[in-house]
Design a protein around this motif. Structure first.
Motif, PDB file in Angstrom:
ATOM      1  N   VAL A  72      22.376 -12.562  -3.134  1.00 12.43           N
ATOM      2  CA  VAL A  72      21.949 -12.740  -1.744  1.00 12.43           C
ATOM      3  C   VAL A  72      20.609 -12.065  -1.484  1.00 12.43           C
ATOM      4  N   LEU A  73      20.518 -10.766  -1.829  1.00 10.28           N
ATOM      5  CA  LEU A  73      19.305 -10.029  -1.456  1.00 10.28           C
ATOM      6  C   LEU A  73      18.107 -10.369  -2.322  1.00 10.28           C
ATOM      7  N   GLU A  74      18.334 -10.602  -3.605  1.00 13.44           N
ATOM      8  CA  GLU A  74      17.193 -10.874  -4.499  1.00 13.44           C
ATOM      9  C   GLU A  74      16.868 -12.361  -4.557  1.00 13.44           C
ATOM     10  N   ARG A  75      17.899 -13.154  -4.869  1.00  9.92           N
ATOM     11  CA  ARG A  75      17.638 -14.575  -5.099  1.00  9.92           C
ATOM     12  C   ARG A  75      17.350 -15.328  -3.801  1.00  9.92           C
ATOM     13  N   PRO A  77      13.778  -3.392   4.677  1.00  6.99           N
ATOM     14  CA  PRO A  77      12.399  -3.682   5.092  1.00  6.99           C
ATOM     15  C   PRO A  77      12.153  -5.186   5.081  1.00  6.99           C
ATOM     16  N   PRO A  78      11.086  -5.672   5.710  1.00  5.73           N
ATOM     17  CA  PRO A  78      10.776  -7.106   5.654  1.00  5.73           C
ATOM     18  C   PRO A  78      10.668  -7.584   4.219  1.00  5.73           C
ATOM     19  N   ALA A  79      11.221  -8.780   3.957  1.00  5.64           N
ATOM     20  CA  ALA A  79      11.249  -9.312   2.585  1.00  5.64           C
ATOM     21  C   ALA A  79       9.930  -9.990   2.246  1.00  5.64           C
ATOM     22  N   GLN A  80       9.645 -10.075   0.932  1.00  6.49           N
ATOM     23  CA  GLN A  80       8.448 -10.762   0.468  1.00  6.49           C
ATOM     24  C   GLN A  80       8.575 -12.265   0.672  1.00  6.49           C
ATOM     25  N   ARG A  81       9.786 -12.759   0.528  1.00  7.80           N
ATOM     26  CA  ARG A  81      10.009 -14.195   0.721  1.00  7.80           C
ATOM     27  C   ARG A  81      11.446 -14.370   1.176  1.00  7.80           C
ATOM     28  N   PHE A  82      11.750 -15.562   1.706  1.00 10.06           N
ATOM     29  CA  PHE A  82      13.110 -15.833   2.155  1.00 10.06           C
ATOM     30  C   PHE A  82      13.415 -17.292   1.832  1.00 10.06           C
ATOM     31  N   GLU A  91       0.806  -1.208   0.000  1.00  8.53           N
ATOM     32  CA  GLU A  91       0.000   0.000   0.000  1.00  8.53           C
ATOM     33  C   GLU A  91       0.844   1.265   0.000  1.00  8.53           C
ATOM     34  N   ASP A  92       2.179   1.133   0.235  1.00 11.75           N
ATOM     35  CA  ASP A  92       3.018   2.324   0.238  1.00 11.75           C
ATOM     36  C   ASP A  92       3.351   2.797  -1.176  1.00 11.75           C
ATOM     37  N   GLY A  93       2.950   2.027  -2.184  1.00 14.16           N
ATOM     38  CA  GLY A  93       3.182   2.429  -3.573  1.00 14.16           C
ATOM     39  C   GLY A  93       4.601   2.203  -4.059  1.00 14.16           C
ATOM     40  N   LYS A  94       5.418   1.534  -3.286  1.00 15.60           N
ATOM     41  CA  LYS A  94       6.803   1.297  -3.661  1.00 15.60           C
ATOM     42  C   LYS A  94       6.904   0.015  -4.488  1.00 15.60           C
ATOM     43  N   ILE A  95       7.862   0.051  -5.429  1.00 14.31           N
ATOM     44  CA  ILE A  95       8.105  -1.125  -6.282  1.00 14.31           C
ATOM     45  C   ILE A  95       9.380  -1.834  -5.844  1.00 14.31           C
ATOM     46  N   TYR A  96      10.397  -1.051  -5.508  1.00 11.85           N
ATOM     47  CA  TYR A  96      11.704  -1.619  -5.185  1.00 11.85           C
ATOM     48  C   TYR A  96      11.951  -1.530  -3.675  1.00 11.85           C
ATOM     49  N   ASP A  97      12.648  -2.563  -3.167  1.00 11.20           N
ATOM     50  CA  ASP A  97      13.040  -2.551  -1.755  1.00 11.20           C
ATOM     51  C   ASP A  97      14.248  -1.664  -1.529  1.00 11.20           C
ATOM     52  N   LEU A 133      15.693  -5.182  -6.046  1.00  9.62           N
ATOM     53  CA  LEU A 133      16.612  -4.060  -6.094  1.00  9.62           C
ATOM     54  C   LEU A 133      16.533  -3.365  -7.452  1.00  9.62           C
ATOM     55  N   PHE A 134      16.828  -2.058  -7.423  1.00 10.90           N
ATOM     56  CA  PHE A 134      17.034  -1.332  -8.680  1.00 10.90           C
ATOM     57  C   PHE A 134      18.495  -0.916  -8.707  1.00 10.90           C
ATOM     58  N   ILE A 135      19.197  -1.474  -9.696  1.00 17.69           N
ATOM     59  CA  ILE A 135      20.620  -1.162  -9.862  1.00 17.69           C
ATOM     60  C   ILE A 135      20.773  -0.421 -11.187  1.00 17.69           C
ATOM     61  N   PHE A 136      21.211   0.840 -11.073  1.00 16.80           N
ATOM     62  CA  PHE A 136      21.353   1.628 -12.291  1.00 16.80           C
ATOM     63  C   PHE A 136      22.481   1.033 -13.138  1.00 16.80           C
ATOM     64  N   GLY A 137      22.192   0.879 -14.396  1.00 10.95           N
ATOM     65  CA  GLY A 137      23.126   0.220 -15.301  1.00 10.95           C
ATOM     66  C   GLY A 137      22.711  -1.201 -15.600  1.00 10.95           C
TER      67      GLY A 137
END
Length: 565
Positions: free
Chosen positions: A414-417, A539-544, A380-386, A423-427
């Motif tokens: 580690v953080l995504e998989r 923030p708390p992850a969607q899954r672990f 509900e916070d409207g955020k897409i990326y952690d 994450l949003f990584i520019f590049g």
């Protein structure tokens, strides 16, 4: 014939008058001496009690055969049986003989006369004064003594002095009544020398008569009947089966040998109650801390039984009115104080241990709580990326940990998989052809965290290749407070001297997470210390996922150290 008889009687009396005083019956020296103040009149009575109608009296100075004259004009003269000094002088001191005689006998007694002077600076002489001992708190009558032969009934002119200072009348303390001074409610302060002074006229000659009396005040201890001061009709707690000693204390004044007191139980002497376990000691005198005389008698109970509870153990005192005081034995009241203290101490220890445990294992506790209670990031916070990942382009080709490898391979692994973050990584994640400014602005607004990776010694100018990206990201992190920053040191030695002020501020306020591992399977597990710190700030992850790492970077394979060229 008649004239011859009268002549014979006169001859007889004349012959008796000429009798030597040494031939009279001598009664010695009068025990009471006569004191006369120099310059004052003094009258001395003959100590022999005679009827002046039947006897003749003569006075003579001791050792002299010359009788004292009866001429009133003389300074020393005889007046009947009285010897008068008007006034007395120091040289008049000595022994004077009073001789009483008639036709059948002659008697003699000597009187010692002492003429004295007052001590210098005083109105009295300490060797010539009356004295009395008085009790404190009583009313005392000070008599202006030895004035019977002088006072004619008018005593209004008597003046009183204490230590030669006028007595202050006008209060209820001192009252003059006739030749007496009344002192009400005498105290120690009232002790001293009281002098009375009375004007006196003798044959038209004015004199002053004075007498001094020393008043000694003694505080006499009031004799009181013995009294029981303990027990006090109260109770004593005693355990069943325990030994108890009860004391009866009697306070007394004077000698305590005749004080009779004893212990009784159920209207019988204590010795008859239970001889096997109840005994009494002989009374013995003691002294309390305040100096009171006491006599004590103990009642010894070797073993307390059930029947002793609620029983009156009575101390009896035999006095004029009788006296009894008792003590009750009671079961001890359960003491919860120790238990309450133990509970509070245990509770305090639990709180302290809990606080210390939380401080030491706060990160593990928070992560465990998130995982087991299925915390999820709210959509509900409207955020897409952690997290939005910001990192400098590595210019140090000899760096042990290339920034690109850490950001593009390790963080996503580690953080995504494994942890389920996005994450949003520019590049890596922007679409081709998009304007950089728009991409950065949009993705920062859509991110919950800002991860900043620093490495090596860098300057403010070359920290980021894209200055616009730096300004937008740090503005949101520090000024707008839209996103929380996570600062990661990639290398062991990082010098912040030339870092931007914004980076220094983040380090000071939020601290830094330092990468100390190698690129191996072990260091890339999410449950290592480094990744726990990162996950705690995320923030708390969607899954672990707890699955082990299963990938290769460059030319290495697990569990060997990753080397990137």
């Amino acid at each position: 014939m008649k004239s011859v008889l009268v002549f014979s009687i006169c001859i007889m009396f004349a012959s008796l008058a000429s009798v030597n005083a040494e031939e009279c019956l001598d009664y010695g020296v009068e025990a009471r001496w006569s004191y006369i103040l120099e310059g004052q009149p003094g009258f001395v009575h003959c100590p022999l009690k005679v009827d002046p109608l039947s006897y003749n009296v003569t006075w003579s100075e001791n050792g002299s055969t010359v009788h004292v004259t009866a001429e009133r004009q003389s300074r020393i003269y005889r007046d009947g049986s009285m010897l008068r000094f008007v006034p007395a002088r120091l040289g008049d001191s000595g022994y004077y003989s009073c001789v009483v005689w008639n036709s059948t006998g002659c008697f003699k007694r000597r009187v010692k006369v002492i003429v004295f002077k007052n001590h210098e600076g005083l109105c009295y002489n300490t060797t010539a004064r009356f004295s009395s001992i008085e009790s404190a708190k009583a009313d005392v009558k000070v008599v202006c003594a030895d004035l019977t032969d002088y006072v004619d009934g008018n005593t209004e002119q008597i003046q009183w002095y204490k230590e030669c200072e006028p007595v202050k009348f006008g209060s209820s303390k001192f009252v003059a009544v006739g030749i007496n001074l009344i002192i009400h409610n005498v105290t120690k302060a009232d002790a001293g020398n009281y002098t009375c002074e009375l004007p006196y006229n003798y044959d038209g000659k004015p004199f002053n008569l004075s007498r001094t009396k020393e008043v000694i005040v003694k505080v006499i201890k009031e004799q009181k009947l013995p009294v029981i001061i303990y027990p006090k009709n109260d109770s004593v707690e005693a355990e069943l089966g325990s030994q108890v000693n009860l004391a009866c204390n009697v306070a007394y004044s004077g000698k305590g040998g005749n004080i009779a007191f004893w212990w009784s139980i159920n209207d019988m002497f204590a010795e008859d109650y239970d001889r096997n376990r109840v005994l009494t000691d002989e009374p013995f005198p003691t002294t309390s801390e305040d100096g009171t005389s006491l006599i004590t008698r103990y009642l010894n109970i070797s073993e307390v039984k059930k029947e002793d509870y609620e029983t009156k153990f009575v101390c009896n005192l035999q006095t004029g009115i009788g006296a009894t005081k008792y003590v009750l034995l009671k079961r001890p009241v359960p003491n919860f104080q120790g238990s309450l203290i133990a509970i509070f101490v245990a509770l305090a220890l639990v709180i302290v241990i809990t606080i210390l445990t939380y401080k030491l294992f706060k990160i593990d506790i928070v992560l465990w709580h998130r995982q087991n209670f299925l915390y999820r990031t709210s959509k509900e916070d409207g955020k897409i990326y952690d997290a939005y990942v910001m990192f400098p382009k590595s210019r140090n080709k000899e760096s042990v940990y290339p920034t690109d490898t850490f950001v593009l391979k390790v963080l996503p692994e580690v953080l995504e998989r494994q942890c389920g973050y996005k994450l949003f990584i520019f590049g890596r994640d922007e679409l081709p052809g998009e304007a950089i400014a728009d991409v950065i602005d949009e993705t920062m607004n859509q991110s919950r965290r800002l991860i900043i990776v620093v490495t090596g010694i860098q300057s403010s100018d070359d920290f980021f290749e894209d200055a616009f990206e730096q300004q937008i990201a740090l503005y949101d992190a520090l000024v707008s407070n839209k996103v929380k920053a996570i600062l990661i040191e990639l290398e062991k030695i990082v010098d912040y001297t030339n870092m931007p002020e914004s980076i220094k501020y983040i380090k000071q306020k939020q601290g830094v997470i330092k990468w100390r591992g190698e690129f191996t399977d072990r260091s890339l597990l999410p449950n290592t210390r480094f990744w726990k710190n990162v996950r705690y700030r995320m923030p708390p992850a969607q899954r672990f996922s707890s699955r082990r790492l299963d990938f290769q970077v460059g030319t290495f394979s697990t569990p060997h150290i990753i080397k990137v060229t």
